[in-house]
Design a protein around this motif. Structure first.
Motif, PDB file in Angstrom:
ATOM      1  N   SER B 142       0.861  -1.181   0.000  1.00 30.64           N
ATOM      2  CA  SER B 142       0.000   0.000   0.000  1.00 30.64           C
ATOM      3  C   SER B 142       0.901   1.235   0.000  1.00 30.64           C
ATOM      4  N   ALA B 339      -8.177   0.350   6.876  1.00 25.57           N
ATOM      5  CA  ALA B 339      -7.767   0.924   5.594  1.00 25.57           C
ATOM      6  C   ALA B 339      -8.257   0.072   4.439  1.00 25.57           C
ATOM      7  N   GLY B 341      -7.864   0.072  -0.092  1.00 26.27           N
ATOM      8  CA  GLY B 341      -7.178   0.736  -1.185  1.00 26.27           C
ATOM      9  C   GLY B 341      -7.281  -0.055  -2.463  1.00 26.27           C
ATOM     10  N   SER B 353      -2.168   4.284  -7.298  1.00 22.51           N
ATOM     11  CA  SER B 353      -2.752   3.726  -6.080  1.00 22.51           C
ATOM     12  C   SER B 353      -3.552   4.780  -5.340  1.00 22.51           C
ATOM     13  N   GLU B 355      -5.829   5.120  -1.504  1.00 21.45           N
ATOM     14  CA  GLU B 355      -6.222   4.433  -0.278  1.00 21.45           C
ATOM     15  C   GLU B 355      -6.857   5.398   0.709  1.00 21.45           C
ATOM     16  N   HIS B 357      -7.903   5.661   5.005  1.00 23.01           N
ATOM     17  CA  HIS B 357      -7.766   5.141   6.365  1.00 23.01           C
ATOM     18  C   HIS B 357      -8.760   5.846   7.264  1.00 23.01           C
TER      19      HIS B 357
END
Lengths: 151, 389
Positions: B142, B339, B341, B353, B355, B357
């Motif tokens: 990640s 999290a 992603g 990418s 993501e 949280h």
């Protein structure tokens, strides 16, 4: 009439056998094997040794000469056939190992060739190199290259 | 002044080794080729809490890593390797170009499926499953590694050491074992040092020492990985002024033990790591201030490679540090992080990418931040374009 029917049966049977033989031959052509360019002249190796070589963890042959490893491009279906059947590893596992070595500076990745014809050419050019070819492609070049039986 | 501006004995050793090797390298230049590599990760993050890698409120900051390195085999048994790195990750990063690693590697043993050797110089500390590859987008799970194990604000505390490192590998039938260990001196950046000292403390670190080791087993032809990592890190703290109202001179010692497991099943990867830490703080002038704290953390994650183009992950992390006086969870010393992603891979050498949280607790936040007593959950969003060659 009876003779004609028998002949027909024979012909059908022969056709079936011919088709089966072609199918087997195609499968054999599709079977990938480890191939190296001598010297040194090696014909067998353990699966542990083969994994260590294609994982780029081992860099030299027993005589101390360097090992050059060739592989086909990332998504080539031959990779899955060879790596899984001969090394019992998945392509993405090997790729991760190579990338880890490169980006932490502890080793290098194998050399990627364009296709099987390029693999054949590069193997012949570089003594001590290793790669993989289908049986069909290898069959005409056994005088120059060693097929390695991975035990 | 912080030690990063001093020349260390290991750097001198490395420079001497490279100077000695240079004539040999030049003489064989026709036969030897440097193998180059590099990567660039460009993106940013946003949080609705102050203090994540940054002291300011409403943090939004770039996330940038650019690395260029080379690998030069001198002989079959000897190679030289180095990488320069530039990072921007809020105020936790150095914001300059620096030597990420640079070492000489001598392969002492190589036979069959067995290899062992020594590396001398600045080495990546091989700890857990991801410490040594945390900057490499294609290898980390990640954008932000699990903070419960790989604290982002402490990245430059234990990422590399100027050390002597030994390694050993052997491939058995159905099992591959590797062992890495290094003994040397930590490279602690000014930014990481700030996180290790009390807020606003005019003191500096000295005599940083490290012993780091990892044993890794690959079973089931690499489908299962198990690892045990050990790190013994320590440094001295020296007050910058003798007029300090609270003397800070002393020693800090960290003992980390991390247990790791990773399972590959079809297109799924399941990962779990758990770490136990013992932090011992000794004050030279006021020993009544000595303390031992024992934080611990773990995470569980699942990653699904839908196809060669798309990959998604979900992760849960937990971190706890009890107050040594009250043995309660002070809010600044715990975190629960959920999290998710996704990664889109365009070609074999680039990807994007994203993501998100959702975090309860403030253990991920900077020690220097003023917001650590805010009990509200907070959010972190990150996006990054990543490429490598």
């Amino acid at each position: 009439m009876t003779v004609m029917l028998s002949l027909k049966k024979i012909l059908v049977t022969l056709l079936i056998y011919a088709a089966h033989g072609l199918l087997l031959s195609a499968q054999a052509d599709d079977h990938y094997v480890a191939v190296m360019s001598p010297p040194p002249s090696i014909h067998t190796m353990s699966s542990n040794e083969a994994r260590a070589i294609f994982s780029m963890r081992v860099r030299t042959w027993p005589d101390g000469s360097p090992i050059t490893v060739f592989v086909l491009p990332d998504r080539n279906p031959a990779n899955r056939k060879f790596f899984k059947n001969q090394l019992m590893l998945l392509p993405h596992q090997l790729k991760r190992t190579w990338e880890r070595m490169v980006y932490t500076g502890i080793g290098s990745a194998p050399i990627t060739v364009r296709d099987e014809a390029d693999m054949l050419r590069r193997l012949k050019e570089v003594p001590g190199s290793i790669g993989y070819l289908s049986q069909g492609v290898l069959s005409d070049h056994r005088a120059d290259l060693n097929q390695i039986a991975v035990l | 002044m912080h030690k990063q501006h001093r020349v260390h004995s290991f750097q001198i050793l490395l420079l001497c080794a490279m100077a000695w090797l240079s004539p040999a390298a030049l003489a064989a230049l026709d036969q030897i080729q440097i193998q180059w590599h590099g990567f660039a990760n460009v993106g940013g993050y946003y949080t609705d809490r102050d203090g994540y890698l940054n002291d300011e409120k409403g943090t939004q900051a770039p996330l940038l890593d650019i690395g260029v390195g080379g690998f030069l085999p001198i002989t079959q048994k000897l190679l030289v390797s180095a990488q320069l790195l530039y990072r921007q990750a809020g105020e936790s990063s150095r914001d300059d170009i620096f030597l990420d690693y640079g070492f000489v590697d001598w392969r002492a043993i190589e036979s069959g499926a067995n290899a062992a050797g020594v590396r001398i110089g600045r080495v990546k500390n091989i700890y857990g499953l991801y410490n040594d590859v945390r900057d490499v987008a294609s290898l980390r799970p990640s954008i932000f590694l699990p903070d419960a194990i790989y604290k982002e604000k402490f990245r430059d505390f234990y990422h590399t050491s100027d050390a002597v490192s030994v390694y050993w590998y052997k491939d058995f039938t159905g099992l591959a074992l590797s062992l890495d260990a290094s003994l040397g001196k930590l490279n602690i950046s000014d930014q990481a040092a700030r996180e290790l000292l009390p807020p606003g403390a005019p003191a500096h670190l000295d005599d940083e020492r490290s012993l780091i080791a990892r044993a890794l087993a690959d079973l089931l032809q690499g489908q299962l990985r198990l690892a045990y990592s050990y790190a013994d890190l320590s440094y001295d703290m020296e007050a910058d002024s003798s007029r300090m109202p609270e003397p800070l001179s002393g020693e800090a010692a960290f003992l980390f033990q991390t247990y790791s497991a990773e399972l590959f099943v079809a297109n799924w990867t399941f990962t779990a790591e758990k770490t136990h830490t013992k932090v011992s703080l000794e004050n030279d002038v006021a020993p009544e201030g000595n303390s031992v704290i024992r934080p611990s953390g773990y995470y569980l994650s699942a990653q699904w490679e839908i196809n060669p183009t798309w990959r998604v992950f979900a992760r849960y992390e937990s971190f706890t540090q009890k107050n040594p006086q009250t043995h309660a969870h002070d809010h600044s010393q715990f975190a629960r992080d959920r999290a998710i992603g996704a990664t889109f891979r365009g070609q074999s050498n680039w990807q994007v990418s994203l993501e998100y949280h959702r975090v309860h607790g403030s253990a991920w936040l900077s020690n220097q931040s003023e917001g650590n007593d805010n009990h509200a959950p907070w959010n972190l969003y990150a996006m990054q374009f990543q490429t490598w060659f």
